[in-house]
Enzyme design. Structure first.
Site, PDB file in Angstrom:
ATOM      1  CG  HIS A 155      -2.096  -0.901   1.114  1.00  0.00           C
ATOM      2  ND1 HIS A 155      -1.988  -2.250   1.352  1.00  0.00           N
ATOM      3  CD2 HIS A 155      -3.391  -0.672   0.780  1.00  0.00           C
ATOM      4  CE1 HIS A 155      -3.182  -2.824   1.172  1.00  0.00           C
ATOM      5  NE2 HIS A 155      -4.040  -1.885   0.831  1.00  0.00           N
ATOM      6  CE  LYS A 159      -3.964  -0.463   4.682  1.00  0.00           C
ATOM      7  NZ  LYS A 159      -5.294   0.171   4.845  1.00  0.00           N
TER       8      LYS A 159
END
Length: 266
Positions: A155, A159
């Protein structure tokens, strides 16, 4: 179909902006307010470039729910505020659709009990991308035949939670088809702590965080003489909007909390 009145929490985020555009493009949906931590009392069109949404921004969820007639709250914020928003919405009889991950098992149980007590639906989806849901379901199917499994989730570097909610949900679904197994050499030793990733019932979960990534996951399954890789990639936030739309439409017909988009797809 009656118009579904929607509040969006987190409208200035990347997911939130996509959700605002999604609602604007649906004839049977109407954005009636947004919830943000700034710009109380202003209109969304005044603070978000390219937005034509003439709806009021609230910073207090109770004030928002008291002053706005809504059917659904779409929350795309953080685990801390997502939990507060979800609980408050349920208490006010508004059905939450939540894309925020990182809830604890205790929080999920509490929210489930509250939804059932109120008799209204709630959907919490670790991933709204239809392809990601299929990736999880296919991995669960394959786990009946491949017992050695590692998950690599990748990601963007902003995040907050690791592993991702999608990775945890994938591991939970796999565990329903796979007996717990310790993988690797029985005398395996990490020379650097964490080198083998998080341990979930013997499976290993690895989290990658880099700028340039959006949301990506590989499930690697191994057996004698062969491997199987199941992968999903989201290249932009628009990939999540089909799941958001389905969730908004479906939550109106639920009377409990559903965790995971796979549980509402045919």
């Amino acid at each position: 179909m009656e118009t579904i009145k929607v509040i969006i929490a987190g409208p200035r985020g990347r997911m939130g902006k996509e959700a605002v555009q999604l609602i604007a493009g649906q004839e049977h949906m109407e954005l009636v307010a947004v919830l943000d931590h700034r710009y109380d009392g202003k209109l969304l069109s005044e603070v978000v470039e390219f937005s034509n949404a003439e709806v009021q921004i609230y910073t207090n969820i109770e004030e928002c729910l008291q002053n706005t007639k809504a059917d659904v709250l779409v929350d795309l914020t953080t685990p801390e505020f997502g939990y507060i928003h979800t609980k408050t919405a349920l208490e006010y009889g508004v059905r939450p659709v939540v894309g925020t991950t990182g809830f604890t098992k205790e929080q999920l149980e509490e929210l489930t009990q509250l939804a059932e007590r109120k008799g209204i639906g709630c959907i919490i989806a670790p991933n709204f991308a239809i392809g990601a849901v299929l990736m999880m379901k296919f991995s669960q199917m394959a786990a009946k035949y491949f017992k050695d499994i590692e998950i690599i989730e990748m990601h963007h570097d902003q995040k907050l939670d690791a592993p991702s909610g999608t990775a945890v949900k994938t591991a939970e679904m796999i565990s329903q088809a796979r007996e717990e197994k310790i993988q690797g050499h029985p005398e395996e030793k990490e020379t650097i702590d964490g080198a083998r990733g998080a341990n979930f019932e013997g499976m290993r979960i690895h989290s990658v965080r880099l700028p340039g990534l959006i949301a990506h996951q590989e499930v690697l399954l191994g057996a004698d003489g062969q491997t199987l890789t199941i992968r999903h990639d989201s290249y932009n936030r628009a990939s999540f909007m089909s799941g958001v739309k389905v969730s908004i439409e479906t939550v109106l017909n639920l009377e409990t909390l559903v965790y995971g988009l796979e549980n509402i797809l045919d």
